[in-house]
Design an enzyme around this catalytic site. Structure first.
Site, mmCIF file in Angstrom:
data_model
loop_
_atom_site.group_PDB
_atom_site.id
_atom_site.type_symbol
_atom_site.label_atom_id
_atom_site.label_comp_id
_atom_site.label_asym_id
_atom_site.label_seq_id
_atom_site.Cartn_x
_atom_site.Cartn_y
_atom_site.Cartn_z
ATOM 1 N N ASP A 148 7.450 24.180 17.056
ATOM 2 C CA ASP A 148 6.181 23.485 17.101
ATOM 3 C C ASP A 148 5.118 24.571 16.930
ATOM 4 O O ASP A 148 5.378 25.760 17.134
ATOM 5 C CB ASP A 148 5.997 22.717 18.417
ATOM 6 C CG ASP A 148 4.923 21.636 18.275
ATOM 7 O OD1 ASP A 148 4.128 21.708 17.307
ATOM 8 O OD2 ASP A 148 4.863 20.733 19.126
HETATM 9 C C1 BGC Z 1 2.202 19.083 17.595
HETATM 10 C C2 BGC Z 1 3.227 18.704 16.549
HETATM 11 C C3 BGC Z 1 2.599 18.822 15.186
HETATM 12 C C4 BGC Z 1 2.082 20.230 14.996
HETATM 13 C C5 BGC Z 1 1.436 20.471 13.655
HETATM 14 C C6 BGC Z 1 1.549 20.405 17.315
HETATM 15 O O1 BGC Z 1 0.480 20.611 18.155
HETATM 16 O O2 BGC Z 1 2.827 19.110 18.858
HETATM 17 O O3 BGC Z 1 3.694 17.401 16.761
HETATM 18 O O4 BGC Z 1 3.535 18.462 14.204
HETATM 19 O O5 BGC Z 1 1.109 20.495 15.991
HETATM 20 O O6 BGC Z 1 0.243 19.779 13.568
#
Ligand code: BGC
Length: 744
Positions: free
Chosen positions: A276
């Site tokens: 993530d």
């Molecule tokens: C989120 C993810 C997301 C990623 C990219 C993170 O803060 O938890 O679900 O895909 O950001 O935007």
């Protein structure tokens, strides 16, 4: 003859051709007659991966396993490898983000179809619709030049307060598994890799980057992992995103047990694990514990844990090159499996009428009718002269909210617009906002429109006056995507309706008892007004076609068929994590002491009356269940098939979700009172009867036994329960399993 394959053309369009010119001198010529094996789409993917891997330098390999902007990894022009584009997910293709900031890139061609939120898809209980949504998003992703889509989100709804519950598919592992498999298959049919997230146990936003989750092995296996396992093994998801939180003391993006042992060794996952964004924390841990692609770390791209620091440890021999090769191999495999280097790669389509239809159908099938006394719904425009629409959500645009799952919608039909379109000229529709949701961006427009700011009392008074003057009130409130409601990165602080809506609703229903309440968002407490209003619809976040879908349900063009994918408790303290005081954790650790008893498993086992049970949802027609037979299965995998009949006994066509729950009579271990193990959505014309068959395999009877590290379906007596919701069971039959079966 030298030719430049098609992907070089893509590269030209993506990168500055002046910068490229010198590099092109080093591009090998791939004549058709002696094409490099990795470019030959007729060869097996593994052969191509081997070949491509053998051509990469150490530095090029490193460049493949970390970001070179917010959502891309670097191109390798000399080998014709284009930049890889990742994108959120999961409700459509997110607007483009600037390369190095979280601000929008400011593009004008990044409007997309905004599908309803994940929880609405979960409420359809229709995996086929999940497939069509995934397929449409996959087509849009291709049209927007994306390679990996960051969704679906399959974390289990453990507490009503989790700020991201709206993105996920509900509280039940079986339902969530079925729905995500359809979605992933559809999306990946378009030469896109889905990226199922957030692996694992990311069930709250509070301290999401650091909270340590402790959960027992059975709950881990029976509740929190099944959807991920189904995504990988049944749907063949090519990517998995590690979660922000820790599990048993180790961050999930660097978690040996989750990534190496369970995902890769046990489940045989061959794709890539992406962090993530900023979920990586340590070079050695990332290198050895199963992370394959690092994104979003808050530092220079060359300083990412899997960039310069990893390169140094490889060069000094402190970490083995084989570990790097394994990561690169996984990245290349996903690239080749999704045809990134092939001329026939699907090119997709954007903002088509067909995609908009899918968005509307998901909303129509996901909206849940919770209450409908005296059949006040559907509304009949022939007998209604005036409708008062009240509530801020009637006019609020919701698609572009909630953080990473937000979509720059091609358009969005608000509930008010949908009702105006559908009601027609013979009906007068009035509107009063009723309460002000003080989101800074929206407030100034409102106040300008209204001419002057109004106090809460004045807003309520105007709404009450509108209610009094109307034949029927459609109240459209609930939650929104402001921080602290249904929004990433923060949890809700309670389960109450914000902006004093409880008090407002009481006044409105006192002024006009013919009040239909439509709630957007996730679950809220309804105790203070529920028994006073005749009808309630749960509309979630219904996407860009939501207003049309809602109007079609309100006026009976569509017969509601959504069923709750999660229990609605009467009050927060009834739900397990809160009843046991296990939220949000202490000293950085949250212990899931409720174990297996999540959602209805808790309410049923502990005999607590929910406001609305899991699987609940009304229809404008009625269904009769009969003739349950358990037919022994002849296949090797299936144990028994439940066969029964459902008849539409009402006057209009409708769809029913028949649900099958399994209860074990005398289990040797603690088991929840019952568990969902099958369901089927069927459409029936008035008077029509259909036979429904739901097969049950070994897993449907099994619990996870940590000592055996396997699934045990023990010999004994079970009850197969069939019904219209988890608390409306219409048919029951005993089943005896003669022999204990243990499976991995
Ligand atoms: C989120 C993810 C997301 C990623 C990219 C993170 O803060 O938890 O679900 O895909 O950001 O935007």
């Amino acid at each position: 003859m030298t030719f430049y394959p098609f992907f070089m053309q893509k590269y030209f369009s993506l990168a500055c051709s002046i910068a490229l010119a010198p590099m092109l001198l080093t591009v090998p010529s791939f004549g058709a007659e002696n094409q490099a094996p990795y470019l030959d789409s007729k060869l097996p993917v593994e052969t191509r991966v081997d070949d491509l891997l053998s051509r990469l330098t150490l530095e090029e390999k490193i460049s493949i396993i970390h970001a070179d902007s917010k959502f891309t990894t670097a191109a390798i022009p000399r080998l014709g490898i284009p930049r890889r584009w990742l994108s959120d997910g999961p409700h459509g293709v997110r607007e483009d983000i600037g390369p190095d900031t979280w601000n929008p890139a400011g593009h004008t061609d990044d409007f997309s179809t905004a599908m309803p939120a994940g929880i609405c898809l979960g409420a359809t209980w229709n995996p086929e619709l999940g497939f069509r949504e995934g397929e449409a998003i996959g087509q849009e992703a291709r049209a927007r030049g994306k390679d990996i889509m960051l969704g679906p989100g399959v974390n289990i709804l453990r507490t009503p307060l989790c700020g991201r519950n709206f993105e996920y598919l509900g509280e039940d592992p079986f339902l969530t598994s079925q729905m995500c498999v359809g979605y992933i298959r559809g999306e990946q049919s378009q030469d896109i890799s889905s990226c199922v997230k957030h692996f694992a146990l990311n069930n709250q936003e509070f301290e999401r980057g650091s909270i340590n989750v402790e959960v027992d092995e059975r709950a881990l296996r029976e509740i929190y992992l099944p959807a991920f396992q189904a995504a990988v093994q049944d749907a063949g998801a090519w990517s998995v995103m590690g979660a922000y939180n820790k599990f048993r003391g180790q961050h999930c993006c660097e978690n040996d047990l989750l990534l190496n042992k369970i995902l890769k060794d046990e489940w045989g996952f061959k794709g890539l694990v992406v962090s993530d964004w900023s979920g990586a924390h340590d070079t050695r841990e990332c290198a050895t514990n199963g992370l394959d692609l690092e994104m979003g770390t808050d530092r220079e791209y060359n300083d990412f844990y899997l960039a310069g620091p990893y390169l140094n440890l490889l060069k000094s021999g402190e970490l083995p090159l084989a570990g790097l090769d394994e990561k690169v191999r996984r990245n290349l495999r996903v690239m080749l499996a999704t045809h990134v280097l092939d001329s026939g790669r699907k090119s997709g389509s954007l903002n088509t009428a067909a995609h908009q239809t899918v968005a509307r159908q998901v909303a129509e099938e996901g909206i849940v009718l919770l209450k409908n006394e005296n059949s006040i719904l559907p509304l009949d425009p022939k007998t209604i002269k005036t409708i008062a629409v009240i509530g801020e959500n009637a006019t609020r645009l919701q698609a572009h909210g909630g953080q990473s799952s937000e979509i720059k919608a091609f358009y969005e039909i608000t509930p008010l617009a949908g009702i105006l379109n559908r009601a027609g000229r013979s009906v007068t529709v009035t509107y009063a906002i009723g309460y002000d949701a003080p989101a800074a961006s929206q407030r100034s427009t409102r106040q300008r429109d209204a001419g002057a700011p109004f106090s809460a009392v004045e807003l309520a008074d105007r709404a009450v006056a509108a209610a009094k003057a109307a034949d029927v009130v459609i109240y459209i409130g609930g939650l929104n995507h402001d921080l602290g409601q249904d929004c990433e990165s923060r949890d809700r602080k309670d389960m109450k309706l914000p902006y004093d809506q409880d008090a407002l609703l009481q006044k409105i229903v006192a002024a006009n008892p013919r009040t239909v309440v439509v709630l957007e968002g996730t679950m809220v407490e309804m105790d203070s007004w529920l028994d006073k209003v005749p009808a309630v619809l749960q509309a979630w976040y219904p996407g860009m076609e939501g207003g049309n879908a809602l109007a079609r349900v309100l006026f009976g063009d569509v017969n509601p068929s959504g069923k709750l994918p999660a229990t609605f408790p009467k009050k927060l303290s009834d739900s397990p994590a809160h009843a046991l005081g296990n939220y949000p954790g202490t000293n950085g650790t949250v212990t899931y002491a409720e174990g297996l008893l999540v959602g209805y498993r808790w309410f049923d086992t502990k005999n607590i009356e929910p406001q609305f049970p899991f699987g609940f949802g009304l229809s404008y027609t009625t269904f009769e269940y009969s003739n349950l037979k358990l037919v022994p299965a002849d296949g090797t995998n299936e144990i028994v098939t439940a066969q029964f009949e459902i008849k539409n006994t009402g006057k209009v066509a409708g769809a029913e979700v028949a649900q099958l729950y399994v209860h074990e009579n005398n289990s040797s271990v603690m088991r929840p009172e019952k568990e969902l193990k099958g369901f089927k959505k069927i459409v029936l014309q008035p008077g029509e009867t259909q036979t429904v068959s739901i097969p049950l395999n070994q897993r449907a009877f099994a619990f996870y036994d940590p000592a055996k590290a396997g699934w045990v379906a023990e010999a004994g007596d079970y009850q197969i329960q069939i019904g219209s919701s988890s608390r409306d069971l219409r048919l029951k039959e005993s089943f005896h399993l003669g022999q204990t079966v243990v499976a991995k």
